[in-house]
Design a protein around this motif. Structure first.
Motif, mmCIF file in Angstrom:
data_model
loop_
_atom_site.group_PDB
_atom_site.id
_atom_site.type_symbol
_atom_site.label_atom_id
_atom_site.label_comp_id
_atom_site.label_asym_id
_atom_site.label_seq_id
_atom_site.Cartn_x
_atom_site.Cartn_y
_atom_site.Cartn_z
ATOM 1 N N VAL A 174 0.857 -1.187 0.000
ATOM 2 C CA VAL A 174 0.000 0.000 0.000
ATOM 3 C C VAL A 174 0.891 1.234 0.000
ATOM 4 O O VAL A 174 1.827 1.349 0.797
ATOM 5 C CB VAL A 174 -0.928 0.020 1.222
ATOM 6 C CG1 VAL A 174 -1.718 1.324 1.264
ATOM 7 C CG2 VAL A 174 -1.874 -1.177 1.200
ATOM 8 N N GLN A 175 0.582 2.147 -0.907
ATOM 9 C CA GLN A 175 1.296 3.419 -0.952
ATOM 10 C C GLN A 175 0.317 4.532 -0.620
ATOM 11 O O GLN A 175 -0.836 4.499 -1.040
ATOM 12 C CB GLN A 175 1.891 3.667 -2.338
ATOM 13 C CG GLN A 175 2.987 2.676 -2.727
ATOM 14 C CD GLN A 175 2.398 1.350 -3.182
ATOM 15 O OE1 GLN A 175 1.452 1.315 -3.963
ATOM 16 N NE2 GLN A 175 2.977 0.262 -2.705
ATOM 17 N N LEU A 176 0.795 5.518 0.136
ATOM 18 C CA LEU A 176 -0.037 6.631 0.562
ATOM 19 C C LEU A 176 0.587 7.937 0.100
ATOM 20 O O LEU A 176 1.789 8.151 0.283
ATOM 21 C CB LEU A 176 -0.183 6.643 2.087
ATOM 22 C CG LEU A 176 -0.749 5.375 2.720
ATOM 23 C CD1 LEU A 176 -0.730 5.489 4.234
ATOM 24 C CD2 LEU A 176 -2.163 5.105 2.224
ATOM 25 N N ALA A 229 -4.702 6.427 -1.289
ATOM 26 C CA ALA A 229 -4.073 5.121 -1.140
ATOM 27 C C ALA A 229 -4.084 4.384 -2.468
ATOM 28 O O ALA A 229 -5.039 4.470 -3.239
ATOM 29 C CB ALA A 229 -4.810 4.304 -0.091
ATOM 30 N N THR A 272 -5.150 -1.952 -1.580
ATOM 31 C CA THR A 272 -6.017 -1.194 -0.676
ATOM 32 C C THR A 272 -7.062 -2.066 0.013
ATOM 33 O O THR A 272 -7.625 -1.660 1.029
ATOM 34 C CB THR A 272 -6.702 -0.053 -1.434
ATOM 35 O OG1 THR A 272 -7.408 -0.607 -2.553
ATOM 36 C CG2 THR A 272 -5.681 0.963 -1.937
ATOM 37 N N ILE A 277 -6.653 -2.579 3.756
ATOM 38 C CA ILE A 277 -6.780 -1.465 4.695
ATOM 39 C C ILE A 277 -8.028 -1.630 5.548
ATOM 40 O O ILE A 277 -9.117 -1.825 5.021
ATOM 41 C CB ILE A 277 -6.833 -0.130 3.946
ATOM 42 C CG1 ILE A 277 -5.507 0.117 3.217
ATOM 43 C CG2 ILE A 277 -7.118 1.012 4.925
ATOM 44 C CD1 ILE A 277 -5.527 1.365 2.351
ATOM 45 N N ALA A 300 -1.694 7.492 7.558
ATOM 46 C CA ALA A 300 -1.252 6.132 7.800
ATOM 47 C C ALA A 300 -2.401 5.172 7.571
ATOM 48 O O ALA A 300 -3.571 5.548 7.701
ATOM 49 C CB ALA A 300 -0.717 5.992 9.221
ATOM 50 N N GLY A 341 -3.724 1.006 8.339
ATOM 51 C CA GLY A 341 -3.502 -0.223 9.090
ATOM 52 C C GLY A 341 -4.710 -1.110 9.013
ATOM 53 O O GLY A 341 -5.690 -0.790 8.329
ATOM 54 N N TYR A 369 -0.303 1.072 12.856
ATOM 55 C CA TYR A 369 -0.351 1.314 11.420
ATOM 56 C C TYR A 369 0.866 0.712 10.716
ATOM 57 O O TYR A 369 1.974 0.754 11.234
ATOM 58 C CB TYR A 369 -0.429 2.811 11.140
ATOM 59 C CG TYR A 369 -1.727 3.414 11.645
ATOM 60 C CD1 TYR A 369 -1.849 3.829 12.967
ATOM 61 C CD2 TYR A 369 -2.833 3.529 10.805
ATOM 62 C CE1 TYR A 369 -3.040 4.345 13.444
ATOM 63 C CE2 TYR A 369 -4.026 4.049 11.273
ATOM 64 C CZ TYR A 369 -4.125 4.450 12.585
ATOM 65 O OH TYR A 369 -5.309 4.953 13.055
ATOM 66 N N LEU A 370 0.611 0.159 9.543
ATOM 67 C CA LEU A 370 1.657 -0.513 8.780
ATOM 68 C C LEU A 370 2.257 0.367 7.693
ATOM 69 O O LEU A 370 3.422 0.185 7.322
ATOM 70 C CB LEU A 370 1.084 -1.777 8.123
ATOM 71 C CG LEU A 370 0.584 -2.869 9.065
ATOM 72 C CD1 LEU A 370 -0.092 -3.967 8.255
ATOM 73 C CD2 LEU A 370 1.723 -3.438 9.887
ATOM 74 N N TYR A 371 1.455 1.262 7.161
ATOM 75 C CA TYR A 371 1.873 2.047 5.996
ATOM 76 C C TYR A 371 1.769 3.529 6.326
ATOM 77 O O TYR A 371 0.813 3.960 6.971
ATOM 78 C CB TYR A 371 0.989 1.704 4.794
ATOM 79 C CG TYR A 371 0.864 0.221 4.544
ATOM 80 C CD1 TYR A 371 -0.289 -0.472 4.898
ATOM 81 C CD2 TYR A 371 1.910 -0.499 3.975
ATOM 82 C CE1 TYR A 371 -0.408 -1.832 4.687
ATOM 83 C CE2 TYR A 371 1.799 -1.863 3.747
ATOM 84 C CZ TYR A 371 0.647 -2.522 4.123
ATOM 85 O OH TYR A 371 0.533 -3.871 3.909
ATOM 86 N N TRP A 372 2.737 4.282 5.820
ATOM 87 C CA TRP A 372 2.804 5.706 6.109
ATOM 88 C C TRP A 372 3.053 6.501 4.840
ATOM 89 O O TRP A 372 3.827 6.089 3.970
ATOM 90 C CB TRP A 372 3.931 5.985 7.106
ATOM 91 C CG TRP A 372 3.625 5.444 8.472
ATOM 92 C CD1 TRP A 372 3.822 4.166 8.916
ATOM 93 C CD2 TRP A 372 3.026 6.169 9.556
ATOM 94 N NE1 TRP A 372 3.379 4.053 10.214
ATOM 95 C CE2 TRP A 372 2.899 5.261 10.638
ATOM 96 C CE3 TRP A 372 2.588 7.479 9.721
ATOM 97 C CZ2 TRP A 372 2.356 5.636 11.866
ATOM 98 C CZ3 TRP A 372 2.058 7.839 10.949
ATOM 99 C CH2 TRP A 372 1.939 6.932 11.999
#
Length: 122
Positions: A1-3, A23, A27, A30, A96, A98, A109-112
């Motif tokens: 996942v990219q934010l 995102a 996705t 999420i 973020a 998660g 949260y996993l992605y930032w």
């Protein structure tokens, strides 16, 4: 996942800004998305979060009633509408994502995203 976060800027006290976080990627994994902020010399702190399914929202006490988090599931985007901004809201804001039950600490949260600067002038 990219934010990808956007929407920061310079605003006078009492003004408004809307941050966006788009995102992409996997996705479907999420469960929650949140906003955190970090001011110079301070630790990163929770601002707001929203559950992707159901839309339940959570706010840090100091922003309750001034900030609103929302989501657009079709666009995989979460927003943070900020009103009545104060100088103490000045910080880099991070989105973020998660999938856990807890939403108010950064370890949930996993992605930032990369962060977007919000500066409130008094």
């Amino acid at each position: 996942v990219q934010l990808q976060a956007s929407g920061g800027g310079l605003v006078q006290a009492g003004g408004s800004l809307r941050l966006s976080c788009a995102a992409s990627g996997r996705t479907s994994s999420i469960g929650n998305m949140g906003w955190f902020r970090q001011a110079p010399g301070k630790e990163r702190e929770f601002v707001a979060a929203i559950r992707w399914s159901g839309g339940s929202t959570y706010y840090e006490d100091s922003v309750q009633g001034r900030f609103t988090i929302s989501r657009d599931n079709a666009k995989n985007t979460v927003y943070l509408q900020m009103k009545s901004l104060k100088s103490e809201d000045t910080a880099v804001y991070y989105c973020a994502a998660g999938r856990g039950w807890n939403v108010v600490t950064s370890k949930d949260y996993l992605y930032w995203g990369q962060g977007t600067q919000v500066t409130v002038s008094s």
